[in-house]
Design a protein around this motif. Structure first.
Motif: not given
Length: 302
Positions: A28-44, A46-58
């Motif tokens: 599993e992969g977990m984010l701790i907090d989600a930033g201020l807005e949509e643009q910040a999450m889009k960058k997150v 994109k980065t995790l996808k490029s590194k093939e890291l999953p997000i299953t939990h927040l």
């Protein structure tokens, strides 16, 4: 927003608001907090996808919009199991509660409901009633109760790394704020003392940089809070007939070289100043009284 490794499995995105990431051994992969807005999450994403890291939990540490504003976009994009502390979860699901309490229960007009005070509502799958061990698949992490900046803020410890949320700030950040936002000065200082005794190899604040040797930063935070408390006590004692909280906010901000530029900012500073005053009232050093139909703060020696 830069993506920094801390250990082989623990990372953080450093920006105006930090976002943690943990890749658990169970997959599993977990984010701790989600930033201020949509643009910040889009960058997150994109980065995790490029590194093939999953997000299953927040995991949301506390319900301030700069820490959860990007969560709604994440939940629209994919399934993610979301965890949050009690009370904070109520605000995450009904975000108007934040501007509502800042404006004393008055139904807030639209200009007071900006993205800095009110994120979009999100679904919370698990509400934590208290701090302790939390399971993610077959993996575990610890939560720590660190209130003061928010009502039931929970920090995260994973692989001996502390994600402290806004229990403390980087040195540059806390001095830039002048009067940092808090809701309880006593709890804020107790949480800082608690952090000093946590068995951690390093810590990430909500705003600032990761440090292995973070005790000096904690001490700097404590000093800032004590200085503000002493400033407010001095300003109150300069007024024989007491001073209104609004006047005290103005004087304190002027003393700190701060310029209040809009109504929401004033209300944030008013909340913080009142939080310090509450500690002084609890200690019997000042008191709230009504004089000439006005609520004022006065020295308790009267």
């Amino acid at each position: 927003m830069e993506f920094h490794p801390i250990t082989d499995n623990v990372y953080y995105f450093q920006g105006s608001v930090n976002i943690g990431y943990v890749h658990f051994s169970s997959g599993e992969g977990m984010l701790i907090d989600a930033g201020l807005e949509e643009q910040a999450m889009k960058k997150v994403l994109k980065t995790l996808k490029s590194k093939e890291l999953p997000i299953t939990h927040l995991f949301i540490t506390h319900a301030h919009a700069d820490h959860y504003g990007g969560a709604e976009y994440l939940q629209r994009q994919q399934e993610v199991f979301t965890i949050a502390p009690k009370f904070e979860a109520a605000i995450l699901q009904e975000p108007m509660l934040e501007p509502l309490y800042l404006f004393h229960g008055v139904n807030p007009i639209q200009e007071w409901r900006n993205k800095f005070l009110e994120g979009k509502p999100i679904k919370v799958d698990l509400i934590l009633e208290e701090a302790g061990e939390v399971s993610v698949g077959e993996s575990r992490f610890q939560t720590v109760d660190l209130p003061g900046h928010s009502y039931h803020q929970l920090a995260v410890i994973v692989e001996d790394i502390l994600f402290a949320a806004d229990a403390y700030f980087g040195v540059e950040v806390i001095h830039k704020h002048g009067i940092p936002y808090i809701v309880d000065a006593r709890q804020t200082m107790e949480s800082l003392e608690k952090i000093k005794n946590l068995p951690c190899a390093g810590a990430v604040p909500g705003h600032g940089s990761y440090e292995e040797d973070f005790i000096a930063t904690i001490e700097e935070n404590l000093q800032v809070h004590h200085d503000i408390e002493n400033l407010l006590y001095t300003l109150v004692n300069q007024e024989e007939d007491g001073i209104s909280i609004e006047q005290l906010v103005t004087k304190a901000c002027t003393e700190k070289g701060l310029t209040i530029r809009n109504v929401p900012s004033f209300m944030l500073f008013r909340t913080a100043v009142t939080a310090y005053l509450t500690k002084l009232i609890q200690e019997g050093r000042v008191e709230l009284i009504v004089r000439n139909n006005q609520l004022v703060v006065a020295s308790s020696s009267e």
